[in-house]
Each structure stands twice: as structure tokens, then as C-alpha cells.
Scaffold this motif. Structure first.
Motif, PDB file in Angstrom:
ATOM      1  N   MET A  99       2.719  -3.094  -4.555  1.00 29.80           N
ATOM      2  CA  MET A  99       1.236  -3.657  -4.137  1.00 29.80           C
ATOM      3  C   MET A  99      -0.242  -3.277  -3.812  1.00 29.80           C
ATOM      4  O   MET A  99      -1.254  -3.224  -4.665  1.00 29.80           O
ATOM      5  CB  MET A  99       1.506  -4.815  -3.470  1.00 29.80           C
ATOM      6  N   ILE A 102      -1.541  -1.370  -7.402  1.00 29.50           N
ATOM      7  CA  ILE A 102      -2.265  -2.651  -7.790  1.00 29.50           C
ATOM      8  C   ILE A 102      -3.253  -3.021  -7.433  1.00 29.50           C
ATOM      9  O   ILE A 102      -4.761  -2.771  -7.936  1.00 29.50           O
ATOM     10  CB  ILE A 102      -1.756  -4.192  -8.277  1.00 29.50           C
ATOM     11  N   TYR A 103      -3.113  -2.828  -5.768  1.00 29.50           N
ATOM     12  CA  TYR A 103      -4.590  -3.053  -4.932  1.00 29.50           C
ATOM     13  C   TYR A 103      -5.278  -1.921  -5.525  1.00 29.50           C
ATOM     14  O   TYR A 103      -7.141  -2.042  -5.372  1.00 29.50           O
ATOM     15  CB  TYR A 103      -4.396  -2.707  -4.010  1.00 29.50           C
ATOM     16  N   GLU A 106      -6.990  -2.527  -9.008  1.00 27.99           N
ATOM     17  CA  GLU A 106      -7.816  -3.437  -9.054  1.00 27.99           C
ATOM     18  C   GLU A 106      -9.185  -3.300  -8.802  1.00 27.99           C
ATOM     19  O   GLU A 106     -10.817  -3.093  -8.913  1.00 27.99           O
ATOM     20  CB  GLU A 106      -7.502  -4.879  -8.156  1.00 27.99           C
ATOM     21  N   ASN A 116     -10.457  -8.147  -3.677  1.00 20.50           N
ATOM     22  CA  ASN A 116      -9.179  -8.500  -4.571  1.00 20.50           C
ATOM     23  C   ASN A 116      -8.422  -9.011  -4.604  1.00 20.50           C
ATOM     24  O   ASN A 116      -7.328  -9.232  -3.788  1.00 20.50           O
ATOM     25  CB  ASN A 116      -8.067  -6.656  -3.854  1.00 20.50           C
ATOM     26  N   THR A 119      -4.857  -8.974  -5.961  1.00 13.48           N
ATOM     27  CA  THR A 119      -4.011  -8.004  -5.733  1.00 13.48           C
ATOM     28  C   THR A 119      -3.131  -9.399  -4.184  1.00 13.48           C
ATOM     29  O   THR A 119      -1.724  -9.230  -3.597  1.00 13.48           O
ATOM     30  CB  THR A 119      -3.975  -7.100  -5.137  1.00 13.48           C
ATOM     31  N   SER A 123       0.695 -11.049  -3.643  1.00 14.21           N
ATOM     32  CA  SER A 123       1.309 -10.532  -2.360  1.00 14.21           C
ATOM     33  C   SER A 123       1.585 -12.042  -1.231  1.00 14.21           C
ATOM     34  O   SER A 123       2.734 -11.760  -1.504  1.00 14.21           O
ATOM     35  CB  SER A 123      -0.107  -9.813  -1.044  1.00 14.21           C
TER      36      SER A 123
END
Length: 219
Positions: A99, A102-103, A106, A116, A119, A123
Motif C-alpha cells: 500500500m 502504491i501511495y 500515486e 490519493n 490508495t 486500503s
């Protein structure tokens, strides 16, 4: 949209007050961590409203910073609530790392100019899945537990209901934003407030259960 009453901030304040009242004497556990987390959550909500509503400036950066902290804290709480958690540690570390990756991707692609949301949606899905595993592990236990008195169960239940609800909202964002209960209150906002009430209501009850568990052990 103009809000007449600070509903979200009220729920956050009540939950923070519950955490201070019930958890302030906890030692050597993860439970006192809820106090600074909820204090930061309330501060971010108030500062974000001030920046966006009064200064009329973008507050995206503030909420993006809070998002990664929120994901980290919830992941930690879920891990600490899991029965037999040590064998699940690699999964939690891997899940959070994924995660976080990806955060930051992004964040890089948007240059930090937008929230975001991908994300955030991811989550919610991961947390719902993790809560489902928790329920499965409870069902497989040999011993009997009174769920009404289990603080961890109510923490997880609040997270499950809140994140499941936000997952559903994310499936129909445009439709919900276009529907209004009153002239200024959208259906989406009303649902989010309802989900917040469930989340923080479950958490306050969990804090109370933990308090009663602690004083019972000291009696």
C-alpha cells in the motif's frame, strides 16, 4: 458545500474523549496509541477545514500526509488484535509495504496535487479482507469468548463496517455526489457521517470493554 454543524469533528472529539477517559491508565499495550492518533485525526480535520474553508487554499497535501499515517496505524492495530499474530507478521508487513508503494507512486504521478483516492480505496479493500480473516480466526478458536466483552472484536468490527461502507461509496462516487438530502448536504456526505458514527461508536465501546477488562484483572 457548507456544513451547518461540525458533525465529523463532533464524533472524533467524542471518541478522543472516550479514549482519554478509558485508556489513559493503560500501560504496556497498544491501546494508549489511540489517544494521539485520534488527537491528530481531529487536528487534521480542523486544520483542513480552516485551510480549505477559510483560507480557500488547497488542503490536499495535509490529507495525503494523514492518509499514510492512518494506513500505518490501522495496519498496526489490526496486527495487534489478531490471535496468534506473530505468524501473520510477514503478511502485514507485505501488505503495508504494498500500500505504501502504491501511495508513493500515486503521489509521484499526481505531483501531490490531487488526493490519493486510489490508495484510499485500496486500503479499504485490504482492511475489509484483513477483518474478514480475523473473524475467520475467531470462528476456528477452540475456546469460548464473550464477544460483547472483547475490546479487539469491537475495534475490528468498527473498521470492517466503516471500510466496507466506504468501498461501496467508491463504486458510485458520481451518483452519490449528485444526490442531496437538503440543499447543501449530499447523500454521500450523510452516508460517510453515518459510517463515522458506527466506527467511533464501536471504538468507544471497545475502549470501555478494555477498561473493564483492566480493572477486573487488578481486582
Amino acid at each position: 458545500m457548507v456544513r451547518v454543524l461540525p458533525v465529523a469533528e463532533t464524533f472524533e472529539s467524542l471518541c478522543l474523549a472516550g479514549a482519554v477517559f478509558y485508556l489513559r491508565k493503560e500501560r504496556g499495550t497498544f491501546w494508549p496509541g489511540f489517544i494521539p492518533f485520534l488527537a491528530v485525526t481531529l487536528a487534521v480535520e480542523l486544520i483542513g477545514k480552516y485551510i480549505g474553508g477559510f483560507l480557500h487554499r488547497p488542503n490536499t497535501g495535509l490529507y495525503n500526509i494523514y492518509l499514510i499515517g492512518d494506513i500505518g496505524f490501522v495496519s498496526w492495530v489490526l496486527y495487534r488484535c489478531y490471535p496468534g499474530r506473530r505468524r501473520w507478521r510477514p503478511w502485514f508487513i507485505g501488505g503495508f509495504a504494498g500500500m505504501a508503494g502504491i501511495y508513493f507512486l500515486e503521489l509521484f504521478l499526481s505531483h501531490g496535487k490531487t488526493y490519493n483516492s486510489s490508495t484510499d480505496s485500496l486500503s479499504s479493500f485490504v482492511f475489509v479482507f484483513a477483518c474478514g480473516i480475523y473473524y475467520f480466526l475467531l470462528l476456528r478458536q477452540d475456546r469460548y469468548d464473550d464477544l460483547l466483552k472483547m475490546p479487539a472484536f469491537w475495534i475490528i468490527t468498527g473498521l470492517f463496517l466503516f471500510n466496507f461502507g466506504t468501498m461501496v461509496i467508491d463504486l458510485f462516487p458520481d451518483e452519490l455526489l449528485g444526490l442531496y438530502l437538503t440543499g447543501t448536504v449530499s447523500l454521500r456526505y450523510a452516508i460517510v457521517v453515518f459510517l463515522m458514527a458506527i466506527l467511533y461508536g464501536c471504538w468507544i465501546y471497545a475502549f470501555r470493554c478494555k477498561y473493564q477488562e483492566t480493572i477486573s484483572s487488578l481486582a
